[in-house]
Design an enzyme around this catalytic site. Structure first.
Site, PDB file in Angstrom:
ATOM      1  N   ASP A   1      16.731   8.677  15.432  1.00 50.46           N
ATOM      2  CA  ASP A   1      17.269   7.455  14.838  1.00 50.46           C
ATOM      3  C   ASP A   1      16.276   6.332  15.088  1.00 50.46           C
ATOM      4  OD1 ASP A   1      19.564   9.011  14.394  1.00 50.46           O
ATOM      5  OD2 ASP A   1      20.397   8.445  16.339  1.00 50.46           O
TER       6      ASP A   1
ATOM      7  N   ASP B   1      32.141  10.625  10.798  1.00 49.60           N
ATOM      8  CA  ASP B   1      31.823   9.914  12.030  1.00 49.60           C
ATOM      9  C   ASP B   1      33.128   9.616  12.748  1.00 49.60           C
ATOM     10  OD1 ASP B   1      29.221  10.016  11.244  1.00 49.60           O
ATOM     11  OD2 ASP B   1      28.970   7.855  10.925  1.00 49.60           O
TER      12      ASP B   1
END
Length: 247
Positions: A129, A8
Site C-alpha cells: 500500500d 472490507d
C-alpha cells in the site's frame, strides 16, 4: 484476468473507506456473508476481504465475519489485515482461506514472508500500500521510507503468489486506477500484480485488458460495485469477450 470484488470489514460490517480513513467509513451491508453470496451469484469467481480493524490492531478482529463469509461462498477467498505471524497464517488457511495477504509484516519482517511462502506454497500474497510513492504500514497509519519496487524486489523468487498494489491516494474516491505506477511495478518484478485503489468504471476494466497490462493478474473493485457505477454482468462480460479474442 480476474476482477476481485472487495469486502472490507469494520466492526463486523461490510464498509468502504475514503482514502483509508477509518473515520470516513460507509456501511454498505451489515451482513458480509450475504454480500459474499451476492457477489458469487453475480458471477464473480474470487473474493478479496480485508479486516480493517485487524490491520490497525495487528491481529484478526473480524474473524467471526470472515468465518461466515467462508461458509457462505464457494469462491476462493483472499484475506488481509492483521495477519502477522506464521501461526496466524496457518490458522486462517486451516479455516478455509485460499490465500493470505501479508502487508505490514512484509515491511517489518521480510524473512517471515519468505518462510511463509516455503511452508505454504501458493498461499501467500503480499499487500503493498503506497502513499506518495512510499509504502505505508499499520493499516496505512504509518509511512515507511521504502519504495514500492524496492519492497517488491525483496520477494522475487520467494514464491509469492501475487502482489496486491494499492494507491492509497486514490482508494475509495473513484479517481481511477493509477495505471502508471501499477504497470511500472508489474514490469519491474516477475510476481503477478493485482491493481487496487480507485477503480471507477468500465473504462478502468477496459484499460486493464490492454496488451501492456497483460502482466497483471487482475484488479480489485469496491465502491464502484457498491454504488452501481460498474454493472457486474457488463464488467464480467467485457473481460470474457476480450479474453476470448486474445485466445
Amino acid at each position: 484476468m480476474i476482477l476481485f470484488p472487495a469486502i472490507d470489514l469494520k466492526d463486523g460490517q461490510c464498509v468502504r473507506l475514503k482514502l483509508g480513513d477509518m473515520e470516513q467509513a460507509t456501511v454498505y451491508n451489515p451482513d458480509p456473508a450475504a454480500q459474499a453470496r451476492a457477489f458469487e451469484d453475480q458471477g464473480f469467481e474470487w473474493l478479496h476481504v480485508v479486516d480493517l480493524n485487524g490491520a490497525f490492531a495487528g491481529t484478526s478482529v473480524n474473524g467471526a465475519a470472515v468465518d461466515a463469509i467462508l461458509k457462505a461462498t464457494k469462491n476462493p477467498v483472499q484475506l488481509g489485515g492483521g495477519i502477522r505471524t506464521l501461526d496466524h497464517i496457518e490458522n486462517w488457511l486451516a479455516r478455509g482461506l485460499t490465500r493470505v495477504i501479508l502487508g505490514t509484516v512484509a515491511v517489518r519482517d521480510p524473512a517471515l514472508v519468505i518462510e511463509a511462502c516455503r511452508q505454504f506454497p501458493g498461499k501467500v500474497a503480499v499487500g503493498i500500500d503506497a502513499k506518495g510513492g512510499k509504502v505505508a504500514v499499520e493499516g496505512w497509519a504509518e509511512a515507511s521510507e521504502l519504495g514500492v519496487i524496492e519492497l517488491a524486489k525483496k520477494f522475487e523468487g520467494a514464491g509469492v503468489s501475487a502482489i496486491i498494489y494499492t494507491d492509497i491516494d486514490r482508494d475509495g474516491i473513484l479517481a481511477g486506477i493509477n495505471w502508471a505506477s501499477t504497470l511500472e511495478l508489474a514490469n519491474a518484478v516477475s510476481i503477478p500484480v493485482i491493481a487496487s485503489g480507485g477503480l471507477a468504471s468500465l473504462d478502468d476494466i477496459s484499460r486493464m485488458l490492454e496488451p501492456d497490462a497483460a502482466r497483471l493478474e487482475g484488479a480489485i473493485s469496491g465502491r464502484a460495485l457498491y454504488d452501481g457505477r460498474i454493472d457486474p454482468h457488463e464488467a464480467l462480460a467485457l473481460i470474457r469477450s476480450r479474453q476470448g479474442r486474445a485466445a
